[in-house]
Design a protein around this motif. Sequence first.
Motif, PDB file in Angstrom:
ATOM      1  N   LYS A  41     -82.983  88.828 -14.233  1.00  0.00           N
ATOM      2  CA  LYS A  41     -84.163  89.623 -13.904  1.00  0.00           C
ATOM      3  C   LYS A  41     -85.401  88.967 -14.490  1.00  0.00           C
ATOM      4  CE  LYS A  41     -83.038  93.526 -15.746  1.00  0.00           C
ATOM      5  NZ  LYS A  41     -83.101  94.946 -16.158  1.00  0.00           N
ATOM      6  N   GLY A  42     -86.541  89.187 -13.822  1.00  0.00           N
ATOM      7  CA  GLY A  42     -87.801  88.680 -14.341  1.00  0.00           C
ATOM      8  C   GLY A  42     -87.992  87.197 -14.072  1.00  0.00           C
ATOM      9  N   THR A  43     -88.923  86.599 -14.807  1.00  0.00           N
ATOM     10  CA  THR A  43     -89.232  85.172 -14.656  1.00  0.00           C
ATOM     11  C   THR A  43     -89.345  84.528 -16.029  1.00  0.00           C
ATOM     12  OG1 THR A  43     -90.435  85.535 -12.590  1.00  0.00           O
ATOM     13  CG2 THR A  43     -90.868  83.480 -13.750  1.00  0.00           C
ATOM     14  N   LEU A  44     -88.600  83.463 -16.242  1.00  0.00           N
ATOM     15  CA  LEU A  44     -88.673  82.682 -17.474  1.00  0.00           C
ATOM     16  C   LEU A  44     -89.547  81.460 -17.221  1.00  0.00           C
ATOM     17  CD1 LEU A  44     -87.747  81.878 -20.363  1.00  0.00           C
ATOM     18  CD2 LEU A  44     -85.796  80.721 -19.275  1.00  0.00           C
ATOM     19  N   GLY A  56     -87.157  82.091 -11.647  1.00  0.00           N
ATOM     20  CA  GLY A  56     -87.187  83.475 -11.225  1.00  0.00           C
ATOM     21  C   GLY A  56     -85.807  84.085 -11.104  1.00  0.00           C
ATOM     22  N   GLU A  57     -85.796  85.313 -10.656  1.00  0.00           N
ATOM     23  CA  GLU A  57     -84.562  86.081 -10.509  1.00  0.00           C
ATOM     24  C   GLU A  57     -83.587  85.375  -9.560  1.00  0.00           C
ATOM     25  OE1 GLU A  57     -83.691  90.440  -8.656  1.00  0.00           O
ATOM     26  OE2 GLU A  57     -85.256  90.297 -10.197  1.00  0.00           O
ATOM     27  N   ALA A 179    -101.474 102.752   2.041  1.00  0.00           N
ATOM     28  CA  ALA A 179    -100.064 102.928   1.649  1.00  0.00           C
ATOM     29  C   ALA A 179     -99.352 101.581   1.713  1.00  0.00           C
ATOM     30  CB  ALA A 179     -99.388 103.932   2.573  1.00  0.00           C
ATOM     31  N   ILE A 180     -99.590 100.737   0.701  1.00  0.00           N
ATOM     32  CA  ILE A 180     -98.983  99.410   0.681  1.00  0.00           C
ATOM     33  C   ILE A 180     -97.853  99.361  -0.347  1.00  0.00           C
ATOM     34  CG2 ILE A 180    -101.067  98.238   1.449  1.00  0.00           C
ATOM     35  CD1 ILE A 180    -101.524  97.352  -1.441  1.00  0.00           C
ATOM     36  N   SER A 181     -96.930  98.438  -0.123  1.00  0.00           N
ATOM     37  CA  SER A 181     -95.783  98.255  -1.007  1.00  0.00           C
ATOM     38  C   SER A 181     -95.317  96.805  -0.868  1.00  0.00           C
ATOM     39  CB  SER A 181     -94.649  99.205  -0.624  1.00  0.00           C
ATOM     40  OG  SER A 181     -94.179  98.901   0.687  1.00  0.00           O
ATOM     41  N   THR A 182     -94.331  96.438  -1.657  1.00  0.00           N
ATOM     42  CA  THR A 182     -93.777  95.089  -1.539  1.00  0.00           C
ATOM     43  C   THR A 182     -93.231  94.857  -0.136  1.00  0.00           C
ATOM     44  OG1 THR A 182     -93.163  95.117  -3.887  1.00  0.00           O
ATOM     45  CG2 THR A 182     -92.125  93.446  -2.506  1.00  0.00           C
ATOM     46  N   SER A 183     -92.562  95.855   0.414  1.00  0.00           N
ATOM     47  CA  SER A 183     -91.969  95.721   1.749  1.00  0.00           C
ATOM     48  C   SER A 183     -93.036  95.546   2.826  1.00  0.00           C
ATOM     49  CB  SER A 183     -91.103  96.936   2.068  1.00  0.00           C
ATOM     50  OG  SER A 183     -90.013  97.032   1.176  1.00  0.00           O
ATOM     51  N   SER A 184     -94.096  96.356   2.769  1.00  0.00           N
ATOM     52  CA  SER A 184     -95.140  96.253   3.798  1.00  0.00           C
ATOM     53  C   SER A 184     -95.903  94.938   3.681  1.00  0.00           C
ATOM     54  CB  SER A 184     -96.101  97.435   3.701  1.00  0.00           C
ATOM     55  OG  SER A 184     -96.824  97.420   2.479  1.00  0.00           O
ATOM     56  N   LEU A 185     -96.152  94.492   2.445  1.00  0.00           N
ATOM     57  CA  LEU A 185     -96.827  93.205   2.253  1.00  0.00           C
ATOM     58  C   LEU A 185     -95.964  92.063   2.786  1.00  0.00           C
ATOM     59  CD1 LEU A 185     -98.334  93.592  -1.339  1.00  0.00           C
ATOM     60  CD2 LEU A 185     -99.602  93.451   0.808  1.00  0.00           C
ATOM     61  N   ALA A 186     -94.662  92.120   2.490  1.00  0.00           N
ATOM     62  CA  ALA A 186     -93.753  91.075   2.960  1.00  0.00           C
ATOM     63  C   ALA A 186     -93.720  91.035   4.484  1.00  0.00           C
ATOM     64  CB  ALA A 186     -92.358  91.313   2.403  1.00  0.00           C
ATOM     65  N   GLN A 187     -93.748  92.205   5.113  1.00  0.00           N
ATOM     66  CA  GLN A 187     -93.738  92.258   6.576  1.00  0.00           C
ATOM     67  C   GLN A 187     -95.009  91.634   7.147  1.00  0.00           C
ATOM     68  OE1 GLN A 187     -93.240  96.203   8.110  1.00  0.00           O
ATOM     69  NE2 GLN A 187     -93.006  95.540  10.230  1.00  0.00           N
ATOM     70  N   ASN A 188     -96.142  91.928   6.537  1.00  0.00           N
ATOM     71  CA  ASN A 188     -97.414  91.368   7.004  1.00  0.00           C
ATOM     72  C   ASN A 188     -97.502  89.868   6.761  1.00  0.00           C
ATOM     73  OD1 ASN A 188     -98.284  93.888   7.845  1.00  0.00           O
ATOM     74  ND2 ASN A 188     -99.330  94.337   5.916  1.00  0.00           N
ATOM     75  N   GLY A 197     -91.529  89.238  -3.940  1.00  0.00           N
ATOM     76  CA  GLY A 197     -91.557  89.795  -5.294  1.00  0.00           C
ATOM     77  C   GLY A 197     -91.277  88.747  -6.343  1.00  0.00           C
ATOM     78  N   ARG A 198     -90.353  87.830  -6.044  1.00  0.00           N
ATOM     79  CA  ARG A 198     -89.982  86.787  -7.003  1.00  0.00           C
ATOM     80  C   ARG A 198     -91.123  85.805  -7.246  1.00  0.00           C
ATOM     81  NH1 ARG A 198     -85.751  85.478  -4.667  1.00  0.00           N
ATOM     82  NH2 ARG A 198     -86.314  83.527  -3.659  1.00  0.00           N
ATOM     83  N   VAL A 199     -91.755  85.314  -6.161  1.00  0.00           N
ATOM     84  CA  VAL A 199     -92.827  84.335  -6.345  1.00  0.00           C
ATOM     85  C   VAL A 199     -94.063  84.998  -6.942  1.00  0.00           C
ATOM     86  CG1 VAL A 199     -91.966  82.832  -4.507  1.00  0.00           C
ATOM     87  CG2 VAL A 199     -93.676  84.587  -3.959  1.00  0.00           C
ATOM     88  N   TYR A 200     -94.285  86.281  -6.629  1.00  0.00           N
ATOM     89  CA  TYR A 200     -95.439  86.968  -7.217  1.00  0.00           C
ATOM     90  C   TYR A 200     -95.265  87.098  -8.733  1.00  0.00           C
ATOM     91  CZ  TYR A 200     -99.384  90.117  -7.645  1.00  0.00           C
ATOM     92  OH  TYR A 200    -100.601  90.664  -7.995  1.00  0.00           O
ATOM     93  N   ARG A 201     -94.068  87.480  -9.169  1.00  0.00           N
ATOM     94  CA  ARG A 201     -93.805  87.581 -10.615  1.00  0.00           C
ATOM     95  C   ARG A 201     -93.927  86.224 -11.288  1.00  0.00           C
ATOM     96  NH1 ARG A 201     -89.663  91.065  -8.924  1.00  0.00           N
ATOM     97  NH2 ARG A 201     -88.121  89.391  -9.152  1.00  0.00           N
ATOM     98  N   ARG A 202     -93.501  85.186 -10.593  1.00  0.00           N
ATOM     99  CA  ARG A 202     -93.572  83.854 -11.170  1.00  0.00           C
ATOM    100  C   ARG A 202     -95.018  83.410 -11.389  1.00  0.00           C
ATOM    101  NH1 ARG A 202     -91.018  79.761  -7.343  1.00  0.00           N
ATOM    102  NH2 ARG A 202     -93.137  79.616  -6.522  1.00  0.00           N
ATOM    103  N   VAL A 203     -95.900  83.770 -10.469  1.00  0.00           N
ATOM    104  CA  VAL A 203     -97.302  83.341 -10.553  1.00  0.00           C
ATOM    105  C   VAL A 203     -98.126  84.259 -11.448  1.00  0.00           C
ATOM    106  CG1 VAL A 203     -99.415  82.972  -9.215  1.00  0.00           C
ATOM    107  CG2 VAL A 203     -97.212  82.199  -8.309  1.00  0.00           C
ATOM    108  N   PHE A 204     -97.954  85.572 -11.302  1.00  0.00           N
ATOM    109  CA  PHE A 204     -98.832  86.524 -11.995  1.00  0.00           C
ATOM    110  C   PHE A 204     -98.157  87.246 -13.159  1.00  0.00           C
ATOM    111  CE2 PHE A 204    -100.655  86.216  -7.685  1.00  0.00           C
ATOM    112  CZ  PHE A 204    -101.947  85.830  -8.022  1.00  0.00           C
TER     113      PHE A 204
END
Length: 273
Positions: A41-44, A56-57, A179-188, A197-204
């Motif tokens: 879990k998470g990002t090292l 990442g995860e 009404a945004i979420s990880t799923s809606s952002l990924a779809q867009n 989610g993995r690359v976002y955690r890695r960067v931010f």
Amino acid sequence: MIDFNLSFPLSVQNGGVFISRGIGIHPERTLTSWEVIFVEKGTLTIKEDHKVFEVGEGESLVLYPHRRHQGVGVFPPDLKFYWVHFDVHDVPASVGLPQAKISLPQHSQVPDPEQVMTLFRQFLTEQENITRSCALELLLLLILQKISLTAPISDAQTRSGTALAWRAQQCIRTQYHQAISTSSLAQNLHCSADYLGRVYRRVFHLTITDAIHRQRVVAAQKLLLSDSLALVEVATRCGFQDVGYFRQIFRKQTGLTPAAWKRRYCKEHINSD
């Protein structure tokens, strides 16, 4: 009773699992052993000599001996990873015995993370036994064999993931009130939610949900300065459909309720005149 003499190309030193409490940093050190890491879990974020890896995860990393290893930044609170230190030996080829070569990518995405996690857990259980056996070496060989079947994460993939994370960040900044979420952002953005989610955690170094909450709270802080807006209207304008949940997230992000934050801000503002 039949006795077998087994020769292993490696020997285990020790292993463990790290569960972050959101404090501390990976120590700077130069080891004589190899190390394999798998992030559950998470990002090292860790540096080997002058190269930085963001693991990442579901990803693995192999650290080389005689190179300087150092953590980058404080451990994120959701980080959990497994690790094993081991030595590699030159084992002479025996006549009649099959030979196999394992080629390990240094940084890779594991296609079946659950299976690798199961092997690491078995390794840790076996390590607790009082009597030392060759099971540790066998389990490590199985772990390395699973990792050898993966494709390495290239610099181009890393750059692509970074660009995707910044596109998601721009969407959060402009669409936080929707009404945004990880799923809606990924779809867009035409990608999978897990990958985004993995690359976002890695960067931010935070989850997309936390990033959305932070953006909404920042907007709410500005709206709370207006006496003409009720709390429910502030919550709605910032993307919260439930005012109780808005209070909960606001307090988590700032340490204050919306009303207390507004009183403190007004007091500081008056005192500064």
